[in-house]
Write a protein that holds these residues in place. Sequence first.
Motif, PDB file in Angstrom:
ATOM      1  N   ILE A   1       0.886  -1.155   0.000  1.00 33.62           N
ATOM      2  CA  ILE A   1       0.000   0.000   0.000  1.00 33.62           C
ATOM      3  C   ILE A   1       0.931   1.214   0.000  1.00 33.62           C
ATOM      4  CG2 ILE A   1      -1.578   1.351   1.453  1.00 33.62           C
ATOM      5  CD1 ILE A   1      -3.029  -1.088   0.379  1.00 33.62           C
ATOM      6  N   PRO A   2       0.738   2.168  -0.918  1.00 28.84           N
ATOM      7  CA  PRO A   2       1.716   3.261  -1.035  1.00 28.84           C
ATOM      8  C   PRO A   2       2.030   3.916   0.316  1.00 28.84           C
ATOM      9  CG  PRO A   2       0.153   3.368  -2.839  1.00 28.84           C
ATOM     10  CD  PRO A   2      -0.340   2.274  -1.917  1.00 28.84           C
ATOM     11  N   GLY A   3       3.311   3.931   0.665  1.00 26.52           N
ATOM     12  CA  GLY A   3       3.747   4.561   1.909  1.00 26.52           C
ATOM     13  C   GLY A   3       3.747   3.646   3.113  1.00 26.52           C
ATOM     14  N   ALA A   4       3.351   2.372   2.938  1.00 27.70           N
ATOM     15  CA  ALA A   4       3.214   1.495   4.099  1.00 27.70           C
ATOM     16  C   ALA A   4       4.556   1.236   4.800  1.00 27.70           C
ATOM     17  CB  ALA A   4       2.570   0.172   3.693  1.00 27.70           C
ATOM     18  N   ALA A   5       5.593   0.979   4.021  1.00 30.13           N
ATOM     19  CA  ALA A   5       6.895   0.695   4.644  1.00 30.13           C
ATOM     20  C   ALA A   5       7.378   1.898   5.451  1.00 30.13           C
ATOM     21  CB  ALA A   5       7.923   0.309   3.584  1.00 30.13           C
ATOM     22  N   ASP A   6       7.236   3.090   4.880  1.00 27.27           N
ATOM     23  CA  ASP A   6       7.634   4.300   5.609  1.00 27.27           C
ATOM     24  C   ASP A   6       6.782   4.494   6.859  1.00 27.27           C
ATOM     25  OD1 ASP A   6       9.590   4.860   3.787  1.00 27.27           O
ATOM     26  OD2 ASP A   6       8.448   6.401   2.707  1.00 27.27           O
ATOM     27  N   ALA A   7       5.494   4.149   6.742  1.00 33.84           N
ATOM     28  CA  ALA A   7       4.607   4.284   7.896  1.00 33.84           C
ATOM     29  C   ALA A   7       5.031   3.327   9.012  1.00 33.84           C
ATOM     30  CB  ALA A   7       3.164   4.008   7.481  1.00 33.84           C
ATOM     31  N   ILE A   8       5.368   2.098   8.633  1.00 31.55           N
ATOM     32  CA  ILE A   8       5.825   1.121   9.629  1.00 31.55           C
ATOM     33  C   ILE A   8       7.127   1.608  10.274  1.00 31.55           C
ATOM     34  CG2 ILE A   8       6.749  -1.221   9.930  1.00 31.55           C
ATOM     35  CD1 ILE A   8       4.758  -2.082   7.669  1.00 31.55           C
ATOM     36  N   GLN A   9       8.037   2.100   9.442  1.00 30.60           N
ATOM     37  CA  GLN A   9       9.303   2.604   9.974  1.00 30.60           C
ATOM     38  C   GLN A   9       9.053   3.782  10.922  1.00 30.60           C
ATOM     39  OE1 GLN A   9      12.457   1.132   9.407  1.00 30.60           O
ATOM     40  NE2 GLN A   9      12.800   2.400  11.220  1.00 30.60           N
ATOM     41  N   GLY A  10       8.097   4.626  10.575  1.00 30.38           N
ATOM     42  CA  GLY A  10       7.764   5.770  11.430  1.00 30.38           C
ATOM     43  C   GLY A  10       7.242   5.329  12.789  1.00 30.38           C
ATOM     44  N   LEU A  11       6.429   4.286  12.799  1.00 29.60           N
ATOM     45  CA  LEU A  11       5.916   3.755  14.070  1.00 29.60           C
ATOM     46  C   LEU A  11       7.059   3.183  14.894  1.00 29.60           C
ATOM     47  CD1 LEU A  11       2.739   2.027  12.601  1.00 29.60           C
ATOM     48  CD2 LEU A  11       2.735   4.003  14.146  1.00 29.60           C
ATOM     49  N   LYS A  12       7.978   2.499  14.211  1.00 28.96           N
ATOM     50  CA  LYS A  12       9.132   1.932  14.917  1.00 28.96           C
ATOM     51  C   LYS A  12      10.042   3.045  15.457  1.00 28.96           C
ATOM     52  CE  LYS A  12      10.956  -1.844  13.846  1.00 28.96           C
ATOM     53  NZ  LYS A  12      11.705  -2.934  13.213  1.00 28.96           N
ATOM     54  N   ASP A  13      10.203   4.093  14.659  1.00 30.05           N
ATOM     55  CA  ASP A  13      11.028   5.225  15.096  1.00 30.05           C
ATOM     56  C   ASP A  13      10.417   5.900  16.327  1.00 30.05           C
ATOM     57  OD1 ASP A  13      12.708   4.714  13.011  1.00 30.05           O
ATOM     58  OD2 ASP A  13      11.976   6.341  11.738  1.00 30.05           O
ATOM     59  N   ALA A  14       9.091   5.772  16.469  1.00 30.86           N
ATOM     60  CA  ALA A  14       8.410   6.333  17.642  1.00 30.86           C
ATOM     61  C   ALA A  14       8.511   5.395  18.847  1.00 30.86           C
ATOM     62  CB  ALA A  14       6.951   6.626  17.309  1.00 30.86           C
ATOM     63  N   GLY A  15       9.261   4.307  18.676  1.00 32.85           N
ATOM     64  CA  GLY A  15       9.506   3.419  19.810  1.00 32.85           C
ATOM     65  C   GLY A  15       8.548   2.251  19.921  1.00 32.85           C
ATOM     66  N   LEU A  16       7.723   2.062  18.883  1.00 31.59           N
ATOM     67  CA  LEU A  16       6.723   0.999  18.943  1.00 31.59           C
ATOM     68  C   LEU A  16       7.220  -0.287  18.288  1.00 31.59           C
ATOM     69  CD1 LEU A  16       3.668   3.186  17.934  1.00 31.59           C
ATOM     70  CD2 LEU A  16       4.348   2.488  20.236  1.00 31.59           C
TER      71      LEU A  16
ATOM     72  N   ASP B   1     -12.366   2.853  16.360  1.00 32.61           N
ATOM     73  CA  ASP B   1     -12.270   4.167  16.999  1.00 32.61           C
ATOM     74  C   ASP B   1     -12.203   5.264  15.947  1.00 32.61           C
ATOM     75  OD1 ASP B   1     -12.134   3.445  19.798  1.00 32.61           O
ATOM     76  OD2 ASP B   1     -10.199   2.522  19.304  1.00 32.61           O
ATOM     77  N   VAL B   2     -11.592   4.916  14.816  1.00 33.16           N
ATOM     78  CA  VAL B   2     -11.448   5.870  13.725  1.00 33.16           C
ATOM     79  C   VAL B   2     -11.305   5.078  12.432  1.00 33.16           C
ATOM     80  CG1 VAL B   2      -8.911   5.993  13.872  1.00 33.16           C
ATOM     81  CG2 VAL B   2     -10.177   7.967  13.031  1.00 33.16           C
ATOM     82  N   VAL B   3     -11.742   5.679  11.335  1.00 34.74           N
ATOM     83  CA  VAL B   3     -11.505   5.079  10.024  1.00 34.74           C
ATOM     84  C   VAL B   3     -10.603   6.032   9.252  1.00 34.74           C
ATOM     85  CG1 VAL B   3     -12.529   4.264   7.879  1.00 34.74           C
ATOM     86  CG2 VAL B   3     -13.701   3.841  10.048  1.00 34.74           C
ATOM     87  N   LEU B   4      -9.466   5.514   8.806  1.00 37.33           N
ATOM     88  CA  LEU B   4      -8.449   6.333   8.159  1.00 37.33           C
ATOM     89  C   LEU B   4      -8.395   6.032   6.665  1.00 37.33           C
ATOM     90  CD1 LEU B   4      -5.641   5.609  10.788  1.00 37.33           C
ATOM     91  CD2 LEU B   4      -7.084   7.655  10.662  1.00 37.33           C
ATOM     92  N   PRO B   5      -7.981   7.036   5.857  1.00 39.42           N
ATOM     93  CA  PRO B   5      -7.858   6.767   4.416  1.00 39.42           C
ATOM     94  C   PRO B   5      -6.888   5.612   4.141  1.00 39.42           C
ATOM     95  CG  PRO B   5      -7.660   9.113   4.874  1.00 39.42           C
ATOM     96  CD  PRO B   5      -7.650   8.418   6.205  1.00 39.42           C
ATOM     97  N   ASP B   6      -5.795   5.573   4.890  1.00 38.09           N
ATOM     98  CA  ASP B   6      -4.829   4.484   4.731  1.00 38.09           C
ATOM     99  C   ASP B   6      -3.900   4.460   5.945  1.00 38.09           C
ATOM    100  OD1 ASP B   6      -2.541   6.211   4.320  1.00 38.09           O
ATOM    101  OD2 ASP B   6      -3.308   6.573   2.302  1.00 38.09           O
ATOM    102  N   VAL B   7      -3.008   3.459   5.952  1.00 37.75           N
ATOM    103  CA  VAL B   7      -2.160   3.217   7.126  1.00 37.75           C
ATOM    104  C   VAL B   7      -1.162   4.350   7.371  1.00 37.75           C
ATOM    105  CG1 VAL B   7      -0.366   1.901   5.895  1.00 37.75           C
ATOM    106  CG2 VAL B   7      -0.877   1.366   8.309  1.00 37.75           C
ATOM    107  N   THR B   8      -0.895   5.160   6.351  1.00 38.13           N
ATOM    108  CA  THR B   8       0.062   6.254   6.545  1.00 38.13           C
ATOM    109  C   THR B   8      -0.485   7.319   7.503  1.00 38.13           C
ATOM    110  OG1 THR B   8      -0.692   7.624   4.682  1.00 38.13           O
ATOM    111  CG2 THR B   8       0.958   5.924   4.199  1.00 38.13           C
ATOM    112  N   HIS B   9      -1.796   7.302   7.754  1.00 39.61           N
ATOM    113  CA  HIS B   9      -2.391   8.271   8.681  1.00 39.61           C
ATOM    114  C   HIS B   9      -2.408   7.772  10.124  1.00 39.61           C
ATOM    115  CE1 HIS B   9      -3.897   9.673   4.793  1.00 39.61           C
ATOM    116  NE2 HIS B   9      -4.130  10.831   5.362  1.00 39.61           N
ATOM    117  N   LEU B  10      -1.930   6.542  10.347  1.00 38.49           N
ATOM    118  CA  LEU B  10      -2.070   5.954  11.681  1.00 38.49           C
ATOM    119  C   LEU B  10      -1.252   6.692  12.742  1.00 38.49           C
ATOM    120  CD1 LEU B  10      -3.231   3.756  13.483  1.00 38.49           C
ATOM    121  CD2 LEU B  10      -1.345   2.258  12.768  1.00 38.49           C
ATOM    122  N   ARG B  11      -0.024   7.008  12.392  1.00 38.66           N
ATOM    123  CA  ARG B  11       0.850   7.618  13.398  1.00 38.66           C
ATOM    124  C   ARG B  11       0.284   8.954  13.887  1.00 38.66           C
ATOM    125  NH1 ARG B  11       7.265   9.032  12.588  1.00 38.66           N
ATOM    126  NH2 ARG B  11       7.614   9.824  14.678  1.00 38.66           N
TER     127      ARG B  11
END
Length: 241
Positions: free
Chosen positions: A101-116, A216-226
């Motif tokens: 999904i466009p941006g998913a890898a960066d989104a996962i990395q962003g979550l990991k960078d936040a300590g998750l 709790d929320v519906v997001l356009p895609d996983v990149t909005h999760l963080r």
Amino acid sequence: MTTHLSAPPALELVVLDMAGTTVLDGGVVETAFQRAAERTGVADGMPWDDALAHVRATMGQSKIDVFTHLAGGDRAAAEQATAAFEGAYAEIVAEQGVTEIPGAADAIQGLKDAGLTVVLTTGFAPVTRDALIDGLGWSDLVDLALSPVDAGRGRPAPDLVLTALIRTQTSAVASVAVAGDTVSDVESGRRAGAGFVAGVLTGAHDSSALELAGADVVLPDVTHLRSALAERALLALAPSA
Ligand SMILES: [Mg+2]
């Protein structure tokens, strides 16, 4: 002025679905179901439109459970069809490749960078799951990936989320966030007691279905999760790099 009665629990673990949430599906699951049905006759007992409607409604659940329904409860036929499905899925992946999904890898990395900690979950068998992860080059990106066989029951049971919690030694169910594209993903998160459950619109089910399931929320895609987690003070937004 905002009054906080109690601080929200610190988030530790994010459980993300694969197909339709982090991995682009593009009809691959449906095509694999069709090939498996053609090759095994598993859905011959019902009109194909009904079978396809069931496949769509149950997207995200364990494939063996879906085939058991299509086979009218015949577990042996369901196992044969599941094997055919996994084979067909692998063929399609080999033919078409795997796309995030466009941006998913960066989104996962962003979550990991936040300590998750980030765990992927799927209704696929381990062989299919690992083919997708290898195809995307995500082996080192995610902390863990789980299939129903690793957990017990597939979604909508809470087993995958709870197994992710146990395997990663997460402190509490309230410290878990779940995101997925299906009603089953949302239900599994709710049943597991996850502190935050998000639906995403890049896969099988629409906003109203995901909200009705308890998102709790519906997001356009996983990149909005963080940012959604940060908005709810579940996550400190790291200064931009
Ligand atoms: Mg999915």
